[in-house]
Design an enzyme around this catalytic site. Structure first.
Site, PDB file in Angstrom:
ATOM      1  N   PHE A 137      67.072   6.455  98.798  1.00 16.65           N
ATOM      2  CA  PHE A 137      66.509   7.640  99.447  1.00 16.65           C
ATOM      3  C   PHE A 137      65.553   7.159 100.529  1.00 16.65           C
ATOM      4  CE2 PHE A 137      63.365  10.917 100.161  1.00 16.65           C
ATOM      5  CZ  PHE A 137      64.145  12.050 100.288  1.00 16.65           C
ATOM      6  N   ASP A 191      61.861  -0.476 102.721  1.00 13.50           N
ATOM      7  CA  ASP A 191      61.324   0.876 102.572  1.00 13.50           C
ATOM      8  C   ASP A 191      60.369   0.840 101.377  1.00 13.50           C
ATOM      9  OD1 ASP A 191      60.781   3.493 101.898  1.00 13.50           O
ATOM     10  OD2 ASP A 191      62.831   4.210 102.174  1.00 13.50           O
ATOM     11  N   LYS A 205      53.232   7.906 101.990  1.00  9.29           N
ATOM     12  CA  LYS A 205      52.744   8.424 100.711  1.00  9.29           C
ATOM     13  C   LYS A 205      51.298   8.014 100.438  1.00  9.29           C
ATOM     14  CE  LYS A 205      57.223   9.281  98.489  1.00  9.29           C
ATOM     15  NZ  LYS A 205      57.143  10.743  98.353  1.00  9.29           N
TER      16      LYS A 205
END
Length: 396
Positions: free
Chosen positions: A130, A215, A244
């Protein structure tokens, strides 16, 4: 009017938070929830942390936004701190993880273009990954549930099996730019890359002139007990996307790169209206101050070990439901023997415990990094009680 004012792209549950304090959220009806989701690994310092709230108030009253046409003393200072704390030589600030991924993709492609090899534009990515919801990010993700209805997608991606080094290496051809991979897949089910896999990708990049793009949007920034998840493997990437936890709840992301990997990112090749604004930079520094404080990452390691131990001790009591614990640090998952989503809803609605479902029937446990032993005990107690009375949904 049939459509809701908020575009109905989220299956929103009945929890409606209006206030947060530490590791707890409070709904508009007064209900109290133990937050072991942390906004999906975003609220690293919990809710209402004074270092964050005081910084936001102070900076908002001073300067919130100016154009990137002007010099950025705030951005320069924060970028240098990230450079000092990482493998990178340069940083581009974004507003989200998906934007950081877009910058990473562009940086990788532009590198080969600058080297006179524009045909080397394909990034090899991995199943159940993702990377975000932009067109570029979903093009990099071989999942129909995210791609259907949005074709034609961006070309320039090839897809391999996660943790299968031989399969990944077999895809390399004259058009390959490199690999883009999460050291620990979050949405995919807390799937941890093996040492041989990630080190093998690094070695292949070194031998063949390719780029390793990581990532670390979910797994980075202290979540594993290391500042960066790739430290667990003894390697460094060429390019890395983070977000995040970097803003602790404020919209902020970054693309980090070595000087060589960023050689093609010159004037006019990329930009952002809001990226790197003074308010975001102040927030980023405030979060980094806490994470870099002596003992903070040691605390994450200790709490991660204790949480994992407590979860593993609980599992045999409910072996009809739970299969295993996986993950690193405070990025843990409990794999169920049935669909995890109904159980996540059950624990939330009936036991006041907030977790997040993921692939492979995994319940993600992503607490604020500031949790203490009382939160761990409460979490495991709530999980155990939820499991004791839970009846798996039929026909799963």
């Amino acid at each position: 009017m049939a459509i809701t004012a908020l575009m109905p792209v989220y299956p929103r549950c009945g929890v409606r938070p209006v206030r947060g304090e530490g590791c707890y959220l409070y709904g508009e009806d007064g209900a109290k929830y133990l937050d072991m989701a942390a906004g999906i690994a975003v609220n690293a310092l919990g809710h209402g942390h004074p270092a964050l709230t005081e910084t936001i108030a102070r900076q908002a009253a001073t300067l919130m936004h100016v154009s990137n046409l002007y010099g950025s003393p705030q951005g320069e200072r924060f970028a240098q701190r990230l450079v000092d704390a990482s493998f990178a030589d340069t940083v581009f600030f974004t507003n989200s993880g998906a934007e950081a991924i877009e910058c990473a993709i562009k940086t990788a492609r532009r590198y080969h273009y600058a080297n006179g090899n524009p045909q080397r534009h394909t990034l090899i990515t991995f199943d159940t990954a993702f990377h975000g919801r932009t067109l570029g990010a979903i093009s990099a993700t071989d999942q129909a549930k995210m791609r259907d209805g949005f074709e034609p997608l961006l070309p320039g991606f090839a897809y391999s099996k996660f943790n299968d080094l031989d399969a990944a290496l077999a895809l390399i051809d004259d058009n390959t730019a490199g690999f883009m991979v999460e050291p620990i897949q979050g949405e995919g089910g807390i799937r941890v890359a093996s040492q041989d896999f990630l080190r093998g990708l690094r070695q292949a990049c070194d031998e063949r002139g390719l780029l390793l793009v990581l990532d670390e949007v979910q797994c980075g920034y202290g979540r594993t007990g290391k500042m960066w998840a790739h430290e667990l493997y003894g390697i460094t990437p060429d390019i890395m996307a983070v977000a995040k936890a970097i803003g602790g709840g404020f919209p902020l992301g970054a693309c980090l790169a070595t000087e060589d990997a960023a050689k093609g990112m010159v004037f006019g090749t990329h930009g952002s209206t809001y990226g790197g604004n003074p308010l975001a930079m102040a927030v980023g520094e405030a979060v980094l101050d806490v994470i870099e404080a002596p003992g903070f990452l040691d605390h994450v390691v200790q709490m991660g070990a204790r949480l994992r131990q407590a979860l593993e001790q609980m599992l045999p009591n409910h072996d009809h439901l739970f299969a295993e614990v996986r993950g690193e640090g405070l990025m843990l998952g409990v794999k169920l023997k049935s669909d995890a989503r109904p159980f996540v809803a059950h624990a939330r609605d009936n036991h006041g415990l907030l977790t997040v479902s993921a692939g492979e029937n995994v319940v993600r446990i992503l607490p604020p990094l500031v949790i203490d032993e009382s939160h761990i005990a409460e979490c495991v107690e709530k999980l155990s009680e939820a499991a004791r009375v839970y009846v798996p949904v039929a026909d799963e």
